[in-house]
Design an enzyme around this catalytic site. Structure first.
Site, mmCIF file in Angstrom:
data_model
loop_
_atom_site.group_PDB
_atom_site.id
_atom_site.type_symbol
_atom_site.label_atom_id
_atom_site.label_comp_id
_atom_site.label_asym_id
_atom_site.label_seq_id
_atom_site.Cartn_x
_atom_site.Cartn_y
_atom_site.Cartn_z
ATOM 1 N N GLY A 190 0.807 -1.209 0.000
ATOM 2 C CA GLY A 190 0.000 0.000 0.000
ATOM 3 C C GLY A 190 0.839 1.256 0.000
ATOM 4 O O GLY A 190 0.408 2.318 0.459
ATOM 5 N N GLY A 191 2.035 1.157 -0.539
ATOM 6 C CA GLY A 191 2.978 2.272 -0.478
ATOM 7 C C GLY A 191 2.596 3.481 -1.308
ATOM 8 O O GLY A 191 3.190 4.545 -1.138
ATOM 9 N N GLY B 135 -0.481 4.704 -1.207
ATOM 10 C CA GLY B 135 -1.659 5.276 -0.568
ATOM 11 C C GLY B 135 -1.345 6.364 0.443
ATOM 12 O O GLY B 135 -0.199 6.802 0.607
ATOM 13 N N PHE B 136 -2.384 6.783 1.139
ATOM 14 C CA PHE B 136 -2.325 7.880 2.113
ATOM 15 C C PHE B 136 -1.315 7.595 3.225
ATOM 16 O O PHE B 136 -0.357 8.345 3.431
ATOM 17 C CB PHE B 136 -3.740 8.079 2.665
ATOM 18 N N GLY C 72 0.737 4.900 3.393
ATOM 19 C CA GLY C 72 1.977 4.388 2.811
ATOM 20 C C GLY C 72 2.918 5.482 2.370
ATOM 21 O O GLY C 72 4.137 5.408 2.596
ATOM 22 N N ALA D 71 -1.696 -1.919 3.145
ATOM 23 C CA ALA D 71 -2.687 -2.076 2.079
ATOM 24 C C ALA D 71 -4.000 -2.597 2.644
ATOM 25 O O ALA D 71 -4.023 -3.497 3.487
ATOM 26 C CB ALA D 71 -2.160 -3.031 1.008
ATOM 27 N N TYR E 180 -15.928 -2.152 8.594
ATOM 28 C CA TYR E 180 -14.501 -1.842 8.597
ATOM 29 C C TYR E 180 -13.846 -2.272 9.909
ATOM 30 O O TYR E 180 -12.829 -2.979 9.908
ATOM 31 C CB TYR E 180 -14.283 -0.347 8.370
ATOM 32 N N LYS F 103 -10.936 -5.160 10.358
ATOM 33 C CA LYS F 103 -9.603 -4.845 10.883
ATOM 34 C C LYS F 103 -9.291 -5.689 12.117
ATOM 35 O O LYS F 103 -8.143 -6.102 12.315
ATOM 36 C CB LYS F 103 -9.498 -3.352 11.215
ATOM 37 N N PRO G 236 -4.068 3.179 14.662
ATOM 38 C CA PRO G 236 -4.231 4.634 14.574
ATOM 39 C C PRO G 236 -5.695 5.029 14.742
ATOM 40 O O PRO G 236 -6.608 4.271 14.420
ATOM 41 C CB PRO G 236 -3.752 4.968 13.158
#
Length: 358
Positions: free
Chosen positions: A10-11, A13-14, A16, A81, A155, A159, A181
């Site tokens: 997921g690098g 993305g936001f 990442g 990701a 979600y 997770k 987070p």
């Protein structure tokens, strides 16, 4: 460890992107690779000291993931990701099986490939929502001992399921941890600050839902990126006894809970807006208004900023104690809330202007 090889999923993305910047700042000597689903040609590669090796793979495709990670052979995987449900789908997701396939099975695929490729550590980006998505209850100053499994939203459920898979894999030979987070803001945010900013155009800013005094956590994405680097350092220490984050779930926030209303006012102020008047709306009345707003925006073909689920979010008290992150990781938020809001809003203004010109 100068020879450390980090694979960041997921690098692009936001989160990442922020982690890449933090790795570049703290450890330019590391070798860094990125795995993501978009083609490399579509990636706005950041300016870093790294000669980043890029691997394209869909994390739900076990073969693609295994092939990419075995070719990469990382020392540690930082797994960001995943699929984040946004807007109304956060509260009433029409396709929960897709979320679980990406967030749970995708995580399992990455984890299994990391272990079999010879990686020694794994940092997972979990979420505070595994607790706070139980929106019918308040969670003041919650810590990692609180029971989980009560999340109402897809979600948070997904997770938690993925976090359990990751932590169950922890061993002396393969150290894993999960960072949780809270609600994020920062450069690249397409969810929190944009949603609050849209309230100006929707003429919703005068309405105070509930007391308006409920405390809530908001976290600057750069601080979360710092925590990921600290976790990577911890899990790759030479001696297993020194890997104090191994097997742990750890909350990561700004450590500055504020009333939800105050955060919104601060965002609106960055656009030069202050509500011209204020009306207190009882929670039950707001819930009915949210229901009507869902219908009205559905008819208009737009997205409701106010809905039944968001009313619960606006009224919930939810903030975490970050003592554990300070003790185990040495984490300390570098960017305070006021500065984080200014940076986030400036970035959104820039993107909005670019969209106007394009």
């Amino acid at each position: 460890m100068s020879h450390l090889h980090v694979l960041l999923t997921g690098g692009t993305g936001f989160v990442g992107t922020a982690i890449l910047k933090a790795l570049d700042e703290y450890h330019p000597e590391y070798r860094v690779s990125v795995l993501d689903f978009i083609s490399e040609s579509r990636w706005a590669r950041p300016n870093t000291a790294f000669d980043i090796q890029y691997y394209q793979a869909d994390i739900t495709n076990r073969h693609q993931v295994s092939e990419a990670i075995h070719a990469c052979k990382p020392t540690i995987v930082i797994h960001t990701a995943g699929m984040v449900t946004k807007n109304n789908s956060r509260y009433r997701d029409p396709n929960p099986e897709i979320v679980f396939r990406i967030n749970v099975e995708g995580t399992r695929n990455v984890l299994d490939a990391a272990k079999s490729s010879g990686a020694t550590s794994f940092v997972y980006t979990s979420s505070v929502t595994i607790v706070t998505d139980d929106q019918d209850h308040d969670y003041p100053n919650v810590n990692e001992t609180v029971p989980t499994g009560f999340a109402l939203c897809t979600y948070g459920q997904s997770k938690l399921a993925a976090e359990k898979v990751v932590l169950a894999a922890n061993s002396p030979e393969f150290a894993t941890c999960a960072l949780r987070p809270s609600t994020l803001m920062g450069p690249g945010d397409t969810n929190l600050v944009p949603t609050i900013q849209r309230c100006i155009a929707e003429f919703e800013t005068p309405f105070i839902i509930g007391s308006g005094l409920n405390l809530y956590d908001f976290t600057y994405v750069g601080n979360v990126a710092d925590a990921h680097v600290l976790a990577a350092e911890n899990l790759t220490r030479p001696h297993a006894d020194d890997r104090t984050a191994a097997g742990e779930a750890i909350f990561i926030t700004n450590g500055q809970p504020v009333p939800f209303r105050s955060f919104c006012l601060a965002v609106w102020a960055e656009w030069g807006h202050a509500p011209p008047f204020e009306i207190h709306v009882p929670k039950r009345v707001a819930w009915t208004a949210g229901y009507l707003a869902e219908w009205w925006t559905w008819i208009r073909g737009t997205e409701a900023t106010l809905c039944r689920g968001s009313v619960k979010d606006y009224c919930q008290t939810a903030y975490a104690d970050i003592s554990k992150s300070r003790r185990i990781l040495g984490y300390e938020p570098r960017v305070g809330l006021p500065e984080g809001i200014k940076i986030s809003c400036a970035d959104l203004k820039r993107r909005m202007e670019e969209n106007k010109l394009s």
